[in-house]
Scaffold this motif. Structure first.
Motif, PDB file in Angstrom:
ATOM      1  N   TRP A 135       0.798  -1.220   0.000  1.00  8.70           N
ATOM      2  CA  TRP A 135       0.000   0.000   0.000  1.00  8.70           C
ATOM      3  C   TRP A 135       0.835   1.277   0.000  1.00  8.70           C
ATOM      4  CZ3 TRP A 135      -5.107   0.542  -0.855  1.00  8.70           C
ATOM      5  CH2 TRP A 135      -5.917  -0.596  -0.720  1.00  8.70           C
ATOM      6  N   SER A 136       2.072   1.219   0.431  1.00 12.37           N
ATOM      7  CA  SER A 136       2.928   2.402   0.437  1.00 12.37           C
ATOM      8  C   SER A 136       3.909   2.406  -0.727  1.00 12.37           C
ATOM      9  CB  SER A 136       3.703   2.498   1.754  1.00 12.37           C
ATOM     10  OG  SER A 136       4.520   1.352   1.927  1.00 12.37           O
ATOM     11  N   GLY A 137       3.652   1.574  -1.723  1.00 14.37           N
ATOM     12  CA  GLY A 137       4.632   1.374  -2.788  1.00 14.37           C
ATOM     13  C   GLY A 137       4.322   2.039  -4.112  1.00 14.37           C
ATOM     14  N   LEU A 138       3.565   3.135  -4.098  1.00 12.26           N
ATOM     15  CA  LEU A 138       3.183   3.780  -5.349  1.00 12.26           C
ATOM     16  C   LEU A 138       4.400   4.214  -6.169  1.00 12.26           C
ATOM     17  CD1 LEU A 138       1.073   4.912  -7.271  1.00 12.26           C
ATOM     18  CD2 LEU A 138       0.826   6.896  -5.767  1.00 12.26           C
ATOM     19  N   SER A 139       5.279   4.977  -5.590  1.00 13.13           N
ATOM     20  CA  SER A 139       6.463   5.458  -6.320  1.00 13.13           C
ATOM     21  C   SER A 139       7.388   4.308  -6.696  1.00 13.13           C
ATOM     22  CB  SER A 139       7.219   6.484  -5.479  1.00 13.13           C
ATOM     23  OG  SER A 139       6.448   7.646  -5.297  1.00 13.13           O
ATOM     24  N   ALA A 140       7.531   3.335  -5.810  1.00 13.99           N
ATOM     25  CA  ALA A 140       8.385   2.183  -6.109  1.00 13.99           C
ATOM     26  C   ALA A 140       7.839   1.388  -7.284  1.00 13.99           C
ATOM     27  CB  ALA A 140       8.514   1.292  -4.880  1.00 13.99           C
ATOM     28  N   GLY A 141       6.518   1.305  -7.404  1.00 15.90           N
ATOM     29  CA  GLY A 141       5.925   0.609  -8.535  1.00 15.90           C
ATOM     30  C   GLY A 141       6.238   1.293  -9.852  1.00 15.90           C
ATOM     31  N   VAL A 142       6.232   2.625  -9.859  1.00 17.29           N
ATOM     32  CA  VAL A 142       6.579   3.377 -11.066  1.00 17.29           C
ATOM     33  C   VAL A 142       8.036   3.106 -11.457  1.00 17.29           C
ATOM     34  CG1 VAL A 142       6.816   5.675 -12.067  1.00 17.29           C
ATOM     35  CG2 VAL A 142       4.876   5.159 -10.578  1.00 17.29           C
ATOM     36  N   THR A 143       8.917   3.042 -10.469  1.00 17.50           N
ATOM     37  CA  THR A 143      10.327   2.742 -10.744  1.00 17.50           C
ATOM     38  C   THR A 143      10.483   1.343 -11.313  1.00 17.50           C
ATOM     39  OG1 THR A 143      11.084   4.246  -9.014  1.00 17.50           O
ATOM     40  CG2 THR A 143      12.618   2.526  -9.703  1.00 17.50           C
ATOM     41  N   ARG A 144       9.755   0.375 -10.763  1.00 14.58           N
ATOM     42  CA  ARG A 144       9.832  -0.992 -11.287  1.00 14.58           C
ATOM     43  C   ARG A 144       9.345  -1.043 -12.732  1.00 14.58           C
ATOM     44  NH1 ARG A 144       7.234  -5.772  -8.347  1.00 14.58           N
ATOM     45  NH2 ARG A 144       8.613  -6.827  -9.816  1.00 14.58           N
ATOM     46  N   LEU A 145       8.264  -0.348 -13.033  1.00 17.08           N
ATOM     47  CA  LEU A 145       7.767  -0.309 -14.407  1.00 17.08           C
ATOM     48  C   LEU A 145       8.849   0.201 -15.353  1.00 17.08           C
ATOM     49  CD1 LEU A 145       5.558  -0.317 -16.630  1.00 17.08           C
ATOM     50  CD2 LEU A 145       4.935   1.987 -15.838  1.00 17.08           C
TER      51      LEU A 145
END
Length: 202
Positions: free
Chosen positions: A77-87
């Motif tokens: 739930w706190s991983g919004l920015s990290a998800g963008v980096t993974r993409l």
């Protein structure tokens, strides 16, 4: 999505008019050359619960395309920015260089990375989810679609799926995505704007 530990819901039912919109968007994608190596990249962004997943599924059928869900990239739930980096790093960079990519799905039940998912070099790739239209991924986009509905409607959709106990997660997520969208100016950069029921916003 897992319940009760899940990610923001986007479920809506397509209508006849929204199917026409999907056909029009697909035609627009086909009319443009590749923008991500040999691939056309369609990004579907907008606040959680607005209808992105439903749109992505319909558009994938129309374009015979793979869909990558940002829900599978966020580390919780706190991983919004990290998800963008993974993409950007795990999927788009290899494809931009003409190589197939691969990512491991984040398992919300176990809070850990699960099985790998290949992303081959293909004619069209669709990525849907909050943050997908951020500036770094969007530099390769063929089309950036923004989907939005009211906070009340999308919160109701999310809690209907995840349960009332997820309310605090949802409210925190909504605050984080507002900050991200303001910083990234995502809506203003979008090529197409839709409401939460698949209709064009003028």
């Amino acid at each position: 999505m897992p319940i009760p530990v899940g990610t923001p819901s986007d479920a809506t039912e397509p209508t006849a008019s929204s199917r026409t919109v999907v056909a029009d968007i697909a035609a627009r994608v086909r009319a443009v050359g590749p923008t991500l190596g040999r691939t056309r990249l369609v990004l579907i962004d907008g606040p959680a619960g607005s209808g992105k997943t439903t749109l992505a599924a319909a558009l994938a059928t129309e374009l015979h395309a793979q869909v990558v869900h940002m829900d599978d990239l966020y580390p919780g739930w706190s991983g919004l920015s990290a998800g963008v980096t993974r993409l950007h790093d795990e999927i788009l960079l290899p494809l931009a260089d003409g190589h197939p990519a691969e990512y491991r799905r984040y398992d919300w039940h176990t809070a850990s990375l699960a099985e790998p998912h290949p992303v081959p070099v293909a004619d069209v790739l669709i990525v849907e989810g909050c943050g997908s239209g951020s500036r770094r991924p969007a530099r390769w986009s063929t089309l950036l679609i923004w989907v939005e509905t009211t906070d009340d409607e999308r919160l109701a959709r999310g809690l209907a799926r995840d349960g009332a106990d997820a309310r605090s997660h949802w409210l925190r997520w909504m605050a984080e995505e507002r900050a991200l969208y303001a910083a990234q100016d995502t809506a203003a950069r979008a090529d197409v704007h839709l409401d939460g029921h698949g209709q064009l916003r003028l």
